[in-house]
Design a protein around this motif. Structure first.
Motif, PDB file in Angstrom:
ATOM      1  N   GLY A 155      21.224  32.247  26.524  1.00  0.00           N
ATOM      2  CA  GLY A 155      21.942  30.984  26.634  1.00  0.00           C
ATOM      3  C   GLY A 155      21.477  30.168  27.828  1.00  0.00           C
ATOM      4  N   TYR A 156      22.309  29.218  28.210  1.00  0.00           N
ATOM      5  CA  TYR A 156      21.985  28.339  29.340  1.00  0.00           C
ATOM      6  C   TYR A 156      22.059  29.120  30.651  1.00  0.00           C
ATOM      7  CZ  TYR A 156      22.596  24.405  26.139  1.00  0.00           C
ATOM      8  OH  TYR A 156      22.482  23.522  25.091  1.00  0.00           O
ATOM      9  N   GLN A 157      21.148  28.798  31.558  1.00  0.00           N
ATOM     10  CA  GLN A 157      21.112  29.466  32.861  1.00  0.00           C
ATOM     11  C   GLN A 157      20.788  28.454  33.939  1.00  0.00           C
ATOM     12  OE1 GLN A 157      18.854  33.112  32.943  1.00  0.00           O
ATOM     13  NE2 GLN A 157      18.589  33.079  35.164  1.00  0.00           N
ATOM     14  N   GLY A 158      21.478  28.545  35.067  1.00  0.00           N
ATOM     15  CA  GLY A 158      21.241  27.638  36.182  1.00  0.00           C
ATOM     16  C   GLY A 158      22.487  26.844  36.513  1.00  0.00           C
ATOM     17  N   GLN A 159      22.318  25.825  37.313  1.00  0.00           N
ATOM     18  CA  GLN A 159      23.434  24.976  37.727  1.00  0.00           C
ATOM     19  C   GLN A 159      23.735  23.954  36.636  1.00  0.00           C
ATOM     20  OE1 GLN A 159      22.780  22.998  41.476  1.00  0.00           O
ATOM     21  NE2 GLN A 159      24.515  21.612  41.216  1.00  0.00           N
ATOM     22  N   PHE A 160      25.013  23.820  36.273  1.00  0.00           N
ATOM     23  CA  PHE A 160      25.399  22.823  35.269  1.00  0.00           C
ATOM     24  C   PHE A 160      24.975  21.436  35.750  1.00  0.00           C
ATOM     25  CE2 PHE A 160      28.465  19.766  33.529  1.00  0.00           C
ATOM     26  CZ  PHE A 160      28.261  19.993  32.178  1.00  0.00           C
ATOM     27  N   ASN A 161      24.363  20.659  34.858  1.00  0.00           N
ATOM     28  CA  ASN A 161      23.829  19.361  35.257  1.00  0.00           C
ATOM     29  C   ASN A 161      23.838  18.376  34.105  1.00  0.00           C
ATOM     30  OD1 ASN A 161      21.347  19.809  33.690  1.00  0.00           O
ATOM     31  ND2 ASN A 161      20.797  21.276  35.284  1.00  0.00           N
ATOM     32  N   GLN A 162      23.343  17.171  34.371  1.00  0.00           N
ATOM     33  CA  GLN A 162      23.352  16.108  33.363  1.00  0.00           C
ATOM     34  C   GLN A 162      22.541  16.472  32.129  1.00  0.00           C
ATOM     35  OE1 GLN A 162      21.877  12.798  35.713  1.00  0.00           O
ATOM     36  NE2 GLN A 162      23.893  11.849  35.776  1.00  0.00           N
ATOM     37  N   LEU A 163      21.418  17.135  32.332  1.00  0.00           N
ATOM     38  CA  LEU A 163      20.582  17.502  31.184  1.00  0.00           C
ATOM     39  C   LEU A 163      21.328  18.457  30.264  1.00  0.00           C
ATOM     40  CD1 LEU A 163      17.049  18.025  32.781  1.00  0.00           C
ATOM     41  CD2 LEU A 163      17.837  16.118  31.394  1.00  0.00           C
ATOM     42  N   MET A 164      21.972  19.464  30.845  1.00  0.00           N
ATOM     43  CA  MET A 164      22.754  20.391  30.034  1.00  0.00           C
ATOM     44  C   MET A 164      23.864  19.653  29.297  1.00  0.00           C
ATOM     45  SD  MET A 164      23.217  23.794  32.367  1.00  0.00           S
ATOM     46  CE  MET A 164      21.818  24.692  33.060  1.00  0.00           C
ATOM     47  N   LEU A 165      24.540  18.757  29.995  1.00  0.00           N
ATOM     48  CA  LEU A 165      25.634  18.016  29.387  1.00  0.00           C
ATOM     49  C   LEU A 165      25.166  17.253  28.158  1.00  0.00           C
ATOM     50  CD1 LEU A 165      28.517  16.922  29.349  1.00  0.00           C
ATOM     51  CD2 LEU A 165      27.817  15.199  31.019  1.00  0.00           C
ATOM     52  N   GLY A 166      24.018  16.587  28.287  1.00  0.00           N
ATOM     53  CA  GLY A 166      23.491  15.825  27.166  1.00  0.00           C
ATOM     54  C   GLY A 166      23.125  16.697  25.975  1.00  0.00           C
ATOM     55  N   LEU A 167      22.649  17.914  26.254  1.00  0.00           N
ATOM     56  CA  LEU A 167      22.296  18.843  25.173  1.00  0.00           C
ATOM     57  C   LEU A 167      23.540  19.462  24.537  1.00  0.00           C
ATOM     58  CD1 LEU A 167      19.293  20.679  26.883  1.00  0.00           C
ATOM     59  CD2 LEU A 167      19.143  19.101  24.947  1.00  0.00           C
TER      60      LEU A 167
END
Length: 360
Positions: free
Chosen positions: A199-211
């Motif tokens: 799954g997703y890994q790292g700091q939550f950010n704008q790119l993740m939000l958009g995806l």
């Protein structure tokens, strides 16, 4: 029959002790504690509210401490009430609960209280964003909507240190397997050893939000977690043009009980009518720009070249040293906390506030 009706029509009041009926381990140092009213009274509250528990604590004034815990159960299941508590390294009350609170024991509780709830919302689409045990009010809201038979349209995002520390993961996945529009997204800092994480890994950010939620502009957002996490979420949303009138948050620190106590959110939002000034110290060049211009754009406007790559805060190519002044930076993982502490910024996603000096 009359006796049963009399019992089930009573609503629990906090002058009655709660009796613990179950303790369920959730993740390391985290457990769900379920209580009932010995009188048989029912619990009335709104999803997202909290209880304050009076917990024994030797060495503390009066021999007790008071701790607030968001209710993780749903008011649609009123015969019991559950709080889910996670002990930190310096915990006193929660540590006592994990070590000593057992079924059959009674404890004093005050509440329920709190303003963080979607109970009165007319929205049809929700975006629930949480970190760690900030997931508890989101679980209550989601379960309540599920039990009411609502047509769920929820993007449910939770961030945790490791997959093994995601609270309620199995319960949420069970609900999502029966609700096509309950969309679960988990983000972790790092995987568990010997257990691959896809799954997703790292700091939550704008790119993740958009995806994760491409239609985030159409959703009502509820957020709960540490202050720094909620600040990052607000920065990401406001930077993407989200209407912050549809954003609601609760804090780990001090849940709000009254509207008058609701803290003001003084977020920095760059303004295209407010001017800023950047001194590129090494080159001796001054750029006068609007706050909405990035440091990278300002440098290019005066003929200076700052190496750059992605231009949205991921690659870190445009890292430069800020020596004085303030910038508003919303990055997507391309710079470390240590670099930020040392004064570095990413030019592509930093907006100058007032007068700023950069080593370029």
């Amino acid at each position: 029959m009359n006796s049963l009706n009399r019992i089930t029509s009573a609503i629990w009041q906090d002058d009655e002790l709660l009796e613990c009926v179950s303790v369920v381990p959730e993740t390391p140092h985290t457990a769900s504690f379920t209580f009932r009213a010995p009188s048989g009274a029912l619990f009335a509250y709104q999803p997202g509210q909290f209880l304050t528990l009076e917990i024994p604590a030797s060495g503390q004034p009066g021999g007790v401490v008071h701790r607030t815990y968001t209710i993780s159960s749903s008011p649609s299941r009123p015969r019991s009430i559950t709080v889910t508590a996670k002990a930190q390294a310096d915990s006193i009350g929660t540590r006592w609960m994990l070590d000593h609170l057992k079924p059959g024991m009674q404890i004093k509780a005050m509440g329920p209280a709190g303003l963080f709830t979607n109970a009165n919302s007319s929205a049809r689409k929700f975006l629930l964003i949480s970190a760690g045990s900030g997931i508890t009010p989101m679980m209550s809201m989601t379960t309540c909507m599920w039990d009411e038979g609502r047509d769920l349209d929820i993007v449910f995002i939770n961030c945790a240190k490791r997959p093994s520390e995601i609270i309620f993961q199995q319960r949420l996945e069970q609900m999502a397997s029966r609700a096509p529009h309950l969309d679960l997204k988990f983000v972790v800092d790092e995987p568990d050893i010997y257990r691959p994480w896809t799954g997703y890994q790292g700091q939550f950010n704008q790119l993740m939000l958009g995806l994760m939620a491409p239609d985030y502009l159409e959703r009502e957002v509820y957020c709960c977690g540490p202050e720094a996490f909620m600040q990052a979420v607000r920065d990401a949303l406001s930077g993407l043009g989200f209407d912050m009138d549809h954003y609601y948050q609760e804090s780990f620190g001090a849940p709000v009980q009254k509207e008058a106590d609701q803290p003001e959110l003084y977020d920095v939002v760059p303004d295209d009518t407010t001017s800023a000034e950047i001194l590129f110290a090494t080159s001796g060049v001054i750029a006068k720009v609007a706050e909405t211009d990035t440091v990278l754009a300002a440098a290019r406007s005066v003929g200076l070249n700052i190496p750059s790559g992605c231009t949205f805060g991921v690659c870190g190519t445009c890292k430069v040293k800020k020596t004085t002044g303030d910038v508003h930076m919303v990055h997507n993982g391309g710079i470390s906390d240590d670099d930020i502490e040392a004064g570095y910024i990413l030019a592509c996603c930093s907006n100058p506030i007032g007068k700023v000096e950069i080593e370029v």
